[in-house]
Scaffold this motif. Structure first.
Motif, mmCIF file in Angstrom:
data_model
loop_
_atom_site.group_PDB
_atom_site.id
_atom_site.type_symbol
_atom_site.label_atom_id
_atom_site.label_comp_id
_atom_site.label_asym_id
_atom_site.label_seq_id
_atom_site.Cartn_x
_atom_site.Cartn_y
_atom_site.Cartn_z
ATOM 1 N N ARG A 198 0.818 -1.123 0.266
ATOM 2 C CA ARG A 198 0.579 -0.002 -0.426
ATOM 3 C C ARG A 198 0.742 0.727 0.214
ATOM 4 N NH1 ARG A 198 -2.966 -3.572 4.293
ATOM 5 N NH2 ARG A 198 -2.388 -0.513 5.529
ATOM 6 N N GLU A 199 2.072 1.088 0.569
ATOM 7 C CA GLU A 199 2.735 2.439 -0.494
ATOM 8 C C GLU A 199 2.894 2.373 -1.401
ATOM 9 O OE1 GLU A 199 6.516 1.226 2.345
ATOM 10 O OE2 GLU A 199 5.138 1.161 3.761
ATOM 11 N N ALA A 200 2.887 1.879 -2.680
ATOM 12 C CA ALA A 200 3.241 1.904 -3.776
ATOM 13 C C ALA A 200 2.173 3.557 -4.180
ATOM 14 C CB ALA A 200 2.597 0.339 -4.942
ATOM 15 N N ALA A 201 2.755 4.254 -5.605
ATOM 16 C CA ALA A 201 1.807 4.898 -6.331
ATOM 17 C C ALA A 201 0.401 4.355 -7.051
ATOM 18 C CB ALA A 201 2.948 5.980 -6.853
ATOM 19 N N LYS A 202 0.791 2.576 -6.792
ATOM 20 C CA LYS A 202 -0.061 2.238 -8.170
ATOM 21 C C LYS A 202 0.133 0.897 -7.872
ATOM 22 C CE LYS A 202 2.094 0.284 -11.676
ATOM 23 N NZ LYS A 202 2.174 -1.083 -11.816
ATOM 24 N N ILE A 203 -1.323 0.467 -7.887
ATOM 25 C CA ILE A 203 -1.332 -1.286 -6.885
ATOM 26 C C ILE A 203 -2.364 -2.041 -8.445
ATOM 27 C CG2 ILE A 203 -0.381 -1.155 -4.773
ATOM 28 C CD1 ILE A 203 -3.126 -1.504 -3.346
ATOM 29 N N HIS A 204 -1.967 -2.785 -8.669
ATOM 30 C CA HIS A 204 -3.439 -4.280 -8.958
ATOM 31 C C HIS A 204 -3.962 -4.386 -8.360
ATOM 32 C CE1 HIS A 204 -0.868 -3.362 -12.863
ATOM 33 N NE2 HIS A 204 0.401 -3.515 -12.452
ATOM 34 N N GLY A 205 -5.181 -4.334 -8.856
ATOM 35 C CA GLY A 205 -6.230 -5.521 -7.894
ATOM 36 C C GLY A 205 -6.796 -6.665 -8.852
ATOM 37 N N ASP A 206 -7.559 -7.542 -7.607
ATOM 38 C CA ASP A 206 -8.147 -8.669 -8.454
ATOM 39 C C ASP A 206 -8.894 -9.476 -7.183
ATOM 40 O OD1 ASP A 206 -9.690 -10.014 -10.259
ATOM 41 O OD2 ASP A 206 -8.160 -10.448 -11.738
ATOM 42 N N ASP A 207 -9.787 -10.650 -7.914
ATOM 43 C CA ASP A 207 -10.501 -11.657 -6.670
ATOM 44 C C ASP A 207 -11.018 -13.132 -7.638
ATOM 45 O OD1 ASP A 207 -13.523 -11.580 -7.136
ATOM 46 O OD2 ASP A 207 -12.472 -9.674 -8.107
ATOM 47 N N THR A 208 -10.965 -13.443 -6.864
ATOM 48 C CA THR A 208 -11.061 -14.537 -7.550
ATOM 49 C C THR A 208 -12.197 -15.928 -6.207
ATOM 50 O OG1 THR A 208 -10.323 -16.867 -9.300
ATOM 51 C CG2 THR A 208 -9.186 -16.725 -6.778
ATOM 52 N N PRO A 209 -12.713 -16.266 -7.314
ATOM 53 C CA PRO A 209 -14.431 -17.417 -6.381
ATOM 54 C C PRO A 209 -13.756 -18.679 -6.108
ATOM 55 C CG PRO A 209 -15.163 -17.682 -8.494
ATOM 56 C CD PRO A 209 -13.446 -16.669 -8.375
ATOM 57 N N VAL A 210 -14.002 -18.978 -4.677
ATOM 58 C CA VAL A 210 -13.232 -20.051 -4.718
ATOM 59 C C VAL A 210 -14.600 -20.929 -2.901
ATOM 60 C CG1 VAL A 210 -12.758 -19.214 -1.758
ATOM 61 C CG2 VAL A 210 -12.208 -21.654 -2.719
ATOM 62 N N THR A 211 -15.513 -22.391 -3.844
ATOM 63 C CA THR A 211 -16.437 -22.879 -2.269
ATOM 64 C C THR A 211 -16.053 -22.611 -0.974
ATOM 65 O OG1 THR A 211 -17.214 -24.463 -4.557
ATOM 66 C CG2 THR A 211 -17.959 -24.351 -2.584
ATOM 67 N N LEU A 212 -17.543 -22.249 -0.135
ATOM 68 C CA LEU A 212 -16.823 -22.024 1.337
ATOM 69 C C LEU A 212 -17.575 -22.856 1.742
ATOM 70 C CD1 LEU A 212 -15.096 -20.842 4.043
ATOM 71 C CD2 LEU A 212 -17.069 -18.755 3.493
ATOM 72 N N LEU A 213 -17.729 -23.692 2.208
ATOM 73 C CA LEU A 213 -17.944 -24.684 3.117
ATOM 74 C C LEU A 213 -18.769 -24.412 4.757
ATOM 75 C CD1 LEU A 213 -16.208 -28.591 2.960
ATOM 76 C CD2 LEU A 213 -17.799 -27.240 1.855
ATOM 77 N N GLY A 214 -20.143 -24.347 4.927
ATOM 78 C CA GLY A 214 -20.547 -23.699 6.159
ATOM 79 C C GLY A 214 -20.924 -24.529 7.304
ATOM 80 N N ASN A 215 -20.976 -24.570 8.479
ATOM 81 C CA ASN A 215 -21.355 -25.481 9.283
ATOM 82 C C ASN A 215 -22.657 -25.453 9.444
ATOM 83 O OD1 ASN A 215 -18.138 -24.969 10.326
ATOM 84 N ND2 ASN A 215 -19.468 -22.654 11.226
ATOM 85 N N GLY A 216 -22.940 -27.188 8.870
ATOM 86 C CA GLY A 216 -24.521 -27.660 8.437
ATOM 87 C C GLY A 216 -25.297 -26.580 7.574
ATOM 88 N N GLU A 217 -25.087 -25.555 6.796
ATOM 89 C CA GLU A 217 -25.469 -24.764 6.148
ATOM 90 C C GLU A 217 -25.353 -25.029 5.137
ATOM 91 O OE1 GLU A 217 -25.087 -20.725 7.473
ATOM 92 O OE2 GLU A 217 -25.906 -21.568 9.616
ATOM 93 N N GLY A 218 -24.854 -25.916 4.561
ATOM 94 C CA GLY A 218 -24.298 -25.887 2.674
ATOM 95 C C GLY A 218 -23.370 -24.974 2.283
ATOM 96 N N SER A 219 -22.825 -25.041 1.262
ATOM 97 C CA SER A 219 -21.800 -24.928 1.014
ATOM 98 C C SER A 219 -22.029 -22.986 -0.233
ATOM 99 C CB SER A 219 -21.047 -25.315 -0.451
ATOM 100 O OG SER A 219 -21.766 -25.236 -1.333
ATOM 101 N N ARG A 220 -20.871 -21.884 0.178
ATOM 102 C CA ARG A 220 -21.272 -20.417 -0.328
ATOM 103 C C ARG A 220 -19.859 -20.529 -1.340
ATOM 104 N NH1 ARG A 220 -21.075 -16.308 4.469
ATOM 105 N NH2 ARG A 220 -20.022 -17.705 5.905
ATOM 106 N N ILE A 221 -19.984 -19.046 -1.955
ATOM 107 C CA ILE A 221 -18.985 -18.735 -2.884
ATOM 108 C C ILE A 221 -18.065 -17.673 -1.903
ATOM 109 C CG2 ILE A 221 -18.441 -17.993 -4.420
ATOM 110 C CD1 ILE A 221 -19.381 -20.308 -5.140
ATOM 111 N N GLY A 222 -17.077 -17.775 -1.467
ATOM 112 C CA GLY A 222 -15.850 -16.757 -0.594
ATOM 113 C C GLY A 222 -15.463 -16.423 -1.886
#
Length: 343
Positions: A57-81
């Motif tokens: 974060r000290e840089a004058a320019k940074i690159h950002g992105d994201d990617t999905p992954v399956t997240l398991l729930g606690n007895g509530e099924g999975s979701r997308i993290g």
């Protein structure tokens, strides 16, 4: 511990597969035990991860992105993290400051997450057109500009057209790809040049091509059905035009976000093997290990040697000297010690 972490987050071997491999040589370590060890190790290394992200974060320019992954729930099924990634790498503009990458994990793709991650950042953010980033650029209430400046990505724009060509022939999409390729050809010739030189060449060569491309896209768009994929592909850069041409005004910027997409490849490869994240804590630990291993890779540091040494020493190390363990500093110190021993 270093071997387990590198096998999982560099070589993409899930815990259960590592457990099977160890059993073949008579070593019985349950995969749940490995997972608990990794979370405890993440707690130990967390201050180093925070320092790494602060450096980015000290840089004058940074690159950002994201990617999905399956997240398991606690007895509530999975979701997308989601794994969010932030990259500092200015080598293409002649700045040899050490590159670094930091990952963060969240249970959803809400725009509140990048807003929190970059709350204290000031500078350029090169990212795709994801609407969740909008609050970074303007105050949602006052619409006043913030201290983060949006920079677009021509690879994302080009991909809109190549996706069309993969399904059916399209002279318009084909010409768009050729026109965008001409912009990338200019970049290949100035890679590694200083910012002033890159800006000068872009102003003389890229700016006229961009203006011609803008007029051409507007003309094509007027003759297309508004809900067609081709019209949407044309509108993608037109709706973000100032961000798309901003790279021509500052030689430190890039024409695309390809650098950060390369940093995400490790997650994409690993996801095919381990398939899901078991919990929020597991996702946060994974984000930390991807940050540390990814920064080792960017700096040419052998990750298992680095993890081994850091795990051995960090518990008793002075917190105000934790920067000594940043991969590029660690590498420089190691080389210096090796030279002293050789002498």
């Amino acid at each position: 511990m270093a071997n387990l972490v590198v096998s999982r987050f560099v070589d993409h071997q899930p815990w259960h597969r590592q457990s099977v491999i160890f059993r073949r040589v008579g070593l019985h370590i349950d995969r749940d035990v490995m997972s608990r060890w990794a979370r405890k190790l993440a707690w130990l290394l967390a201050p180093l991860g925070e320092r790494l992200f602060a450096y980015i974060r000290e840089a004058a320019k940074i690159h950002g992105d994201d990617t999905p992954v399956t997240l398991l729930g606690n007895g509530e099924g999975s979701r997308i993290g989601h794994f969010w990634v932030y990259l500092r790498d200015d080598r293409s503009s002649g700045d040899m400051s050490p590159p670094a990458v930091a990952f963060r994990f969240s249970a959803d793709r809400g725009g509140a997450h990048p807003a929190e991650h970059l709350a204290d950042y000031q500078g350029y953010l090169q990212a795709d057109g994801f609407a969740g980033y909008n609050a970074l650029y303007r105050n949602p209430k006052t619409k006043a500009p913030r201290d983060i400046v949006k920079v677009g990505c021509w690879s994302h724009s080009r991909r809109k057209f190549t996706d069309i060509l993969e399904k059916s022939p399209s002279p318009i999409a084909a010409e768009a790809v050729v026109r965008i390729a001409e912009l990338f050809a200019i970049e290949r010739d100035i890679k590694g040049a200083p910012p002033d030189e890159r800006r000068r060449i872009r102003q003389s060569k890229a700016v006229p091509k961009l203006e011609a491309l803008r007029v051409w896209l507007e003309t094509q768009n007027r003759g297309l059905s508004s809900d067609s994929n081709l019209a949407r592909a044309c509108r993608y850069p037109l709706n973000r035009w100032q961000a798309m041409i901003r790279y021509c005004d500052d030689g430190r910027l890039e024409i695309s976000n390809n650098l950060v997409e390369n940093a995400l490849r490790g997650v994409a490869l690993g996801r095919r093997n381990w398939m899901f994240v078991g919990s929020m804590k597991g996702g946060e630990a994974a984000a930390l290990f991807y940050s540390l291993a990814g920064t080792c890779r960017l700096n040419g540091v052998e990750p298992e040697a680095w993890f081994t040494d850091v795990i051995e020493r960090i518990g008793n190390y002075l917190i105000n000297r934790i920067d000594d363990f940043l991969p590029w500093r660690w590498q420089a110190s190691k080389l210096s010690n090796d030279l002293e021993k050789a002498a």
